[in-house]
Design a protein around this motif. Structure first.
Motif, PDB file in Angstrom:
ATOM      1  N   LEU A  68       0.827  -1.206   0.000  1.00 45.09           N
ATOM      2  CA  LEU A  68       0.000   0.000   0.000  1.00 45.09           C
ATOM      3  C   LEU A  68       0.861   1.256   0.000  1.00 45.09           C
ATOM      4  O   LEU A  68       0.588   2.205  -0.754  1.00 45.09           O
ATOM      5  CB  LEU A  68      -0.920  -0.007   1.225  1.00 45.09           C
ATOM      6  N   VAL A  69       1.909   1.262   0.809  1.00 50.75           N
ATOM      7  CA  VAL A  69       2.790   2.429   0.869  1.00 50.75           C
ATOM      8  C   VAL A  69       3.461   2.665  -0.479  1.00 50.75           C
ATOM      9  O   VAL A  69       3.509   3.801  -0.977  1.00 50.75           O
ATOM     10  CB  VAL A  69       3.849   2.251   1.983  1.00 50.75           C
ATOM     11  N   LEU A  70       3.974   1.598  -1.089  1.00 55.00           N
ATOM     12  CA  LEU A  70       4.643   1.755  -2.380  1.00 55.00           C
ATOM     13  C   LEU A  70       3.669   2.242  -3.451  1.00 55.00           C
ATOM     14  O   LEU A  70       4.024   3.097  -4.280  1.00 55.00           O
ATOM     15  CB  LEU A  70       5.268   0.426  -2.805  1.00 55.00           C
ATOM     16  N   LEU A  71       2.450   1.720  -3.448  1.00 55.61           N
ATOM     17  CA  LEU A  71       1.461   2.172  -4.422  1.00 55.61           C
ATOM     18  C   LEU A  71       1.157   3.649  -4.232  1.00 55.61           C
ATOM     19  O   LEU A  71       1.117   4.421  -5.203  1.00 55.61           O
ATOM     20  CB  LEU A  71       0.183   1.347  -4.292  1.00 55.61           C
ATOM     21  N   CYS A  72       0.955   4.060  -2.994  1.00 57.64           N
ATOM     22  CA  CYS A  72       0.641   5.466  -2.713  1.00 57.64           C
ATOM     23  C   CYS A  72       1.809   6.378  -3.077  1.00 57.64           C
ATOM     24  O   CYS A  72       1.609   7.470  -3.620  1.00 57.64           O
ATOM     25  CB  CYS A  72       0.279   5.637  -1.236  1.00 57.64           C
ATOM     26  N   VAL A  73       3.031   5.945  -2.797  1.00 60.66           N
ATOM     27  CA  VAL A  73       4.202   6.743  -3.151  1.00 60.66           C
ATOM     28  C   VAL A  73       4.332   6.859  -4.667  1.00 60.66           C
ATOM     29  O   VAL A  73       4.636   7.934  -5.203  1.00 60.66           O
ATOM     30  CB  VAL A  73       5.478   6.127  -2.537  1.00 60.66           C
ATOM     31  N   GLY A  74       4.081   5.755  -5.390  1.00 58.75           N
ATOM     32  CA  GLY A  74       4.136   5.802  -6.846  1.00 58.75           C
ATOM     33  C   GLY A  74       3.121   6.773  -7.425  1.00 58.75           C
ATOM     34  O   GLY A  74       3.428   7.533  -8.352  1.00 58.75           O
ATOM     35  N   ILE A  75       1.907   6.756  -6.887  1.00 59.11           N
ATOM     36  CA  ILE A  75       0.871   7.691  -7.353  1.00 59.11           C
ATOM     37  C   ILE A  75       1.269   9.127  -7.024  1.00 59.11           C
ATOM     38  O   ILE A  75       1.065  10.053  -7.831  1.00 59.11           O
ATOM     39  CB  ILE A  75      -0.486   7.338  -6.728  1.00 59.11           C
ATOM     40  N   ALA A  76       1.846   9.328  -5.824  1.00 58.10           N
ATOM     41  CA  ALA A  76       2.264  10.671  -5.425  1.00 58.10           C
ATOM     42  C   ALA A  76       3.368  11.205  -6.345  1.00 58.10           C
ATOM     43  O   ALA A  76       3.352  12.379  -6.750  1.00 58.10           O
ATOM     44  CB  ALA A  76       2.742  10.662  -3.982  1.00 58.10           C
ATOM     45  N   PHE A  77       4.334  10.354  -6.700  1.00 55.63           N
ATOM     46  CA  PHE A  77       5.380  10.780  -7.628  1.00 55.63           C
ATOM     47  C   PHE A  77       4.796  11.086  -9.009  1.00 55.63           C
ATOM     48  O   PHE A  77       5.256  12.004  -9.696  1.00 55.63           O
ATOM     49  CB  PHE A  77       6.457   9.704  -7.742  1.00 55.63           C
ATOM     50  N   SER A  78       3.790  10.318  -9.413  1.00 55.64           N
ATOM     51  CA  SER A  78       3.131  10.588 -10.697  1.00 55.64           C
ATOM     52  C   SER A  78       2.454  11.954 -10.663  1.00 55.64           C
ATOM     53  O   SER A  78       2.483  12.707 -11.649  1.00 55.64           O
ATOM     54  CB  SER A  78       2.106   9.493 -11.008  1.00 55.64           C
ATOM     55  N   TRP A  79       1.819  12.264  -9.533  1.00 57.50           N
ATOM     56  CA  TRP A  79       1.191  13.588  -9.375  1.00 57.50           C
ATOM     57  C   TRP A  79       2.239  14.685  -9.474  1.00 57.50           C
ATOM     58  O   TRP A  79       2.025  15.712 -10.138  1.00 57.50           O
ATOM     59  CB  TRP A  79       0.468  13.679  -8.034  1.00 57.50           C
ATOM     60  N   ALA A  80       3.396  14.466  -8.822  1.00 59.42           N
ATOM     61  CA  ALA A  80       4.477  15.448  -8.900  1.00 59.42           C
ATOM     62  C   ALA A  80       4.921  15.635 -10.349  1.00 59.42           C
ATOM     63  O   ALA A  80       5.174  16.761 -10.802  1.00 59.42           O
ATOM     64  CB  ALA A  80       5.654  15.006  -8.029  1.00 59.42           C
TER      65      ALA A  80
END
Length: 261
Positions: A68-80
């Motif tokens: 879950l953490v890795l998925l959320c971090v990946g989405i956050a980097f995509s947003w960036a």
């Protein structure tokens, strides 16, 4: 017995914001930048709602929490990447590169269900063909684009080891960035594929890819890894034994408990 997983309905909210943004592109809405900036936060909200709300019990194991953490971090980097790409190409590209690295860690770690399939060769082969074609037009960005293409292909290849949904999502992400590469570097590409349809296609592929990755990973983490034991589909019990939330479901009497992977 495998429990029913209904993770897809909340993703309709994400689909709605994607549709709105695509409509903004078509009509040339000056506020489309805001719509773009909302895409990944909405997707992240859907993931967190499922993980911390409706299916909270499935995310108490270390594997599930890490995934879950890795998925959320990946989405956050995509947003960036979405936001920063409008300001600086290199900084925005760095955001997406970090997203791909995070997804690779996710696909080869907690979300992995099997070895990457034979389809994993396709994105590698496509990238090996695409880079030489674009190389004469990349200029001083050649090395940067080459490194990004490497991690992009890695995401698409490793996604095939999770599930069909995630594999398709990785392929769509690759298709979106490939089209974007032609848009940015291929001379007169706009005359062949004009806007707004060029931009609509790039964003539609990207959003679909991100959505399928998120959906597939969430479902994968909720269902848990299939245990390779005496129980399998079509066995006398007619079911499958799975791990959920780090705990093994009890095996029927007289049969050994499945081993952890």
């Amino acid at each position: 017995m495998q429990r029913s997983i209904t993770a897809w309905p909340p993703f309709l909210a994400y689909g709605a914001i994607v549709a709105i943004h695509l409509a903004q592109i078509v009509i040339g809405d000056p506020g489309r930048g805001i719509g773009k900036a909302l895409l990944m936060p909405v997707l992240l909200g859907v993931v967190l709602w499922l993980a911390l709300g409706r299916h909270r019990a499935a995310f108490h194991g270390r594997r599930e929490r890490t995934g879950l953490v890795l998925l959320c971090v990946g989405i956050a980097f995509s947003w960036a990447g979405d936001v920063l790409l409008e300001m600086s190409f290199l900084i925005g590209l760095s955001g997406f590169a970090l997203a791909h690295i995070t997804y690779i860690l996710l696909f080869t770690g907690p979300a992995r269900s099997h070895r990457p399939t034979a389809w994993a060769v396709a994105p590698v082969a496509w990238t090996a063909l695409l880079v030489p074609v674009l190389w004469p037009h990349l200029g001083e960005l050649a090395v940067v684009v080459l490194l990004y293409a490497f991690v992009l292909a890695g995401t698409a290849a490793t996604s095939t080891g999770v599930s069909a949904a995630v594999g398709i999502g990785g392929a769509l992400f690759l298709a979106s960035d490939s089209l974007l590469a032609f848009r940015l570097f291929w001379p007169d590409f706009a005359s062949v594929f004009p806007d707004p349809w060029q931009d609509v296609t790039v964003m539609a592929l990207y959003c679909a890819g991100e959505g399928l990755i998120a959906y597939g990973v969430v479902r994968r983490l909720i269902e848990g890894p299939l245990c390779e034991g005496p129980l399998s589909e079509g066995s006398a019990t007619g079911g499958q034994v799975r791990e959920r939330g780090g705990l093994d479901e009890p095996a029927p009497s007289g049969l050994p408990r499945p081993r952890r992977r």
